[in-house]
Design an enzyme around this catalytic site. Structure first.
Site, PDB file in Angstrom:
ATOM      1  N   ARG A 150      -6.903 -12.061   6.222  1.00 63.79           N
ATOM      2  CA  ARG A 150      -7.100 -12.115   7.663  1.00 63.79           C
ATOM      3  C   ARG A 150      -7.407 -13.565   8.015  1.00 63.79           C
ATOM      4  O   ARG A 150      -7.975 -14.303   7.208  1.00 63.79           O
ATOM      5  CB  ARG A 150      -8.250 -11.224   8.098  1.00 63.79           C
ATOM      6  N   LYS A 174     -14.157  -7.439   6.544  1.00 68.35           N
ATOM      7  CA  LYS A 174     -14.835  -6.717   7.611  1.00 68.35           C
ATOM      8  C   LYS A 174     -16.033  -5.957   7.055  1.00 68.35           C
ATOM      9  O   LYS A 174     -15.984  -5.428   5.948  1.00 68.35           O
ATOM     10  CB  LYS A 174     -13.871  -5.744   8.296  1.00 68.35           C
ATOM     11  N   HIS A 246      -1.569 -13.028  11.518  1.00 64.73           N
ATOM     12  CA  HIS A 246      -1.535 -11.669  10.975  1.00 64.73           C
ATOM     13  C   HIS A 246      -0.135 -11.284  10.505  1.00 64.73           C
ATOM     14  O   HIS A 246       0.023 -10.425   9.642  1.00 64.73           O
ATOM     15  CB  HIS A 246      -2.025 -10.670  12.019  1.00 64.73           C
ATOM     16  N   ARG A 249       0.081 -11.864   6.901  1.00 65.15           N
ATOM     17  CA  ARG A 249      -0.633 -10.816   6.171  1.00 65.15           C
ATOM     18  C   ARG A 249       0.228  -9.557   6.076  1.00 65.15           C
ATOM     19  O   ARG A 249       0.324  -8.940   5.014  1.00 65.15           O
ATOM     20  CB  ARG A 249      -1.949 -10.516   6.895  1.00 65.15           C
ATOM     21  N   HIS A 272      -8.289  -2.971   3.289  1.00 63.95           N
ATOM     22  CA  HIS A 272      -7.909  -2.244   4.496  1.00 63.95           C
ATOM     23  C   HIS A 272      -8.114  -0.755   4.341  1.00 63.95           C
ATOM     24  O   HIS A 272      -7.391   0.036   4.919  1.00 63.95           O
ATOM     25  CB  HIS A 272      -6.437  -2.551   4.801  1.00 63.95           C
ATOM     26  N   TYR A 281      -9.958   4.027  -3.426  1.00 64.26           N
ATOM     27  CA  TYR A 281      -9.435   2.725  -3.793  1.00 64.26           C
ATOM     28  C   TYR A 281     -10.418   1.808  -4.496  1.00 64.26           C
ATOM     29  O   TYR A 281     -10.004   0.873  -5.169  1.00 64.26           O
ATOM     30  CB  TYR A 281      -8.912   2.018  -2.534  1.00 64.26           C
TER      31      TYR A 281
END
Length: 305
Positions: A150, A174, A246, A249, A272, A281
């Site tokens: 990002r 994030k 983005h 990405r 993500h 994950y």
């Protein structure tokens, strides 16, 4: 069942979103506001949080529709409400979750642009390496595309987060979640050239001593500055697509997927994961991640050919 203390519940729900679920402060605040709207609607109709049924929720969403609230915003409201009722069920405040079968509004999916490998090469070829910031911009493109970062992660990337021997970088994403992302030899070479030619000769501003990519005055690059760098390179390369940081990405993920990389590995590298699938994950073997990007990313295939 007695009605719980709403103010205490809202505080605990906010903490649940930020601490347990790792949502950003803005996202958590949005979810809490959406819940407050629902609770006010229920109160106006003489109902407490324990009394709300699926029918009540559908009437509430119908009110949003009548007010002209967009389907995308309605979907966010539903997401917040579902998180709230999942929290209430976990806390034992309710016995039955009324949101389980709550339908979401249809949202027309906007497919983001994807750059081809030749377009990315054209962008890189458009960089004037004779200019002071040329090598920096070359390294920026390689890191954005080669690691799928990002833009906020790029501008905060620190030199101490680069592990050259292991060919990894650590990224703070994030919700302040840290992840390991494999980095290609090509990207590392471009970073080293930038450090040797420019970065090592700069006097960093206070607090920026460890920041990798600096502006001409030794401060942090901003998100807007990265946007302008990308936009200018696309214009020079004759690329007419709507491109932002983005886009690189998304191109990273798309090219890996098209090359045969494992979908779960891609999601892990992007950081993500959705709330519901995080557990799936987080346990992926790091050596597998590195092998996925080394095997399937086109920049690595070019470097090794």
């Amino acid at each position: 069942m007695a009605q719980p203390n709403i103010d205490i519940l809202k505080k605990r729900f906010d903490a649940y979103l930020r601490i347990e679920k790792g949502l950003s402060q803005n996202t958590a605040a949005s979810y809490c506001r959406d819940v407050e709207h629902l609770l006010q609607y229920a109160s106006d109709n003489g109902k407490g949080v324990n009394d709300i049924t699926r029918h009540d929720l559908e009437l509430f969403l119908g009110t949003l529709h009548d007010l002209g609230i967009s389907p995308r915003s309605q979907a966010r409201v539903i997401s917040g409400i579902k998180s709230f009722y999942k929290f209430l069920k976990m806390e034992g405040v309710i016995d039955v979750n009324p949101t389980l079968l709550l339908p979401a509004p249809r949202i027309g999916r906007h497919l983001p642009e994807v750059l081809t490998l030749s377009e990315i090469d054209s962008m890189i070829s458009s960089i004037d390496l004779s200019k002071p910031q040329g090598q920096r911009n070359r390294a920026i493109i390689e890191v954005l595309y080669g690691c799928g970062l990002r833009v906020s992660e790029l501008v905060e990337l620190r030199m101490s987060q680069i592990f050259e021997q292991e060919e990894y970088i650590t990224v703070i994403g994030k919700g302040d979640k840290q992840r390991l992302v494999p980095i290609s030899q090509e990207a590392l070479e471009q970073i080293n050239l930038y450090v040797e030619q420019t970065r090592s000769n700069q006097v960093a501003k206070r607090g920026c001593e460890d920041i990798l990519f600096l502006n001409r005055r030794g401060g942090r690059l901003t998100r807007v500055m990265i946007f302008y760098i990308i936009k200018e390179l696309c214009q020079l390369a004759g690329i007419r697509k709507t491109v932002s940081p983005h886009t690189l990405r998304h191109s990273f993920a798309t090219h890996l997927l098209e090359g045969g990389a494992n979908l779960r590995a891609i999601q892990q590298m992007l950081g993500h994961e959705s709330i519901e699938t995080t557990e799936i994950y987080v346990h992926i073997d790091r050596s597998t991640l590195r092998q996925e990007i080394l095997t399937h990313h086109p920049r690595n295939q070019m470097h090794n050919s």
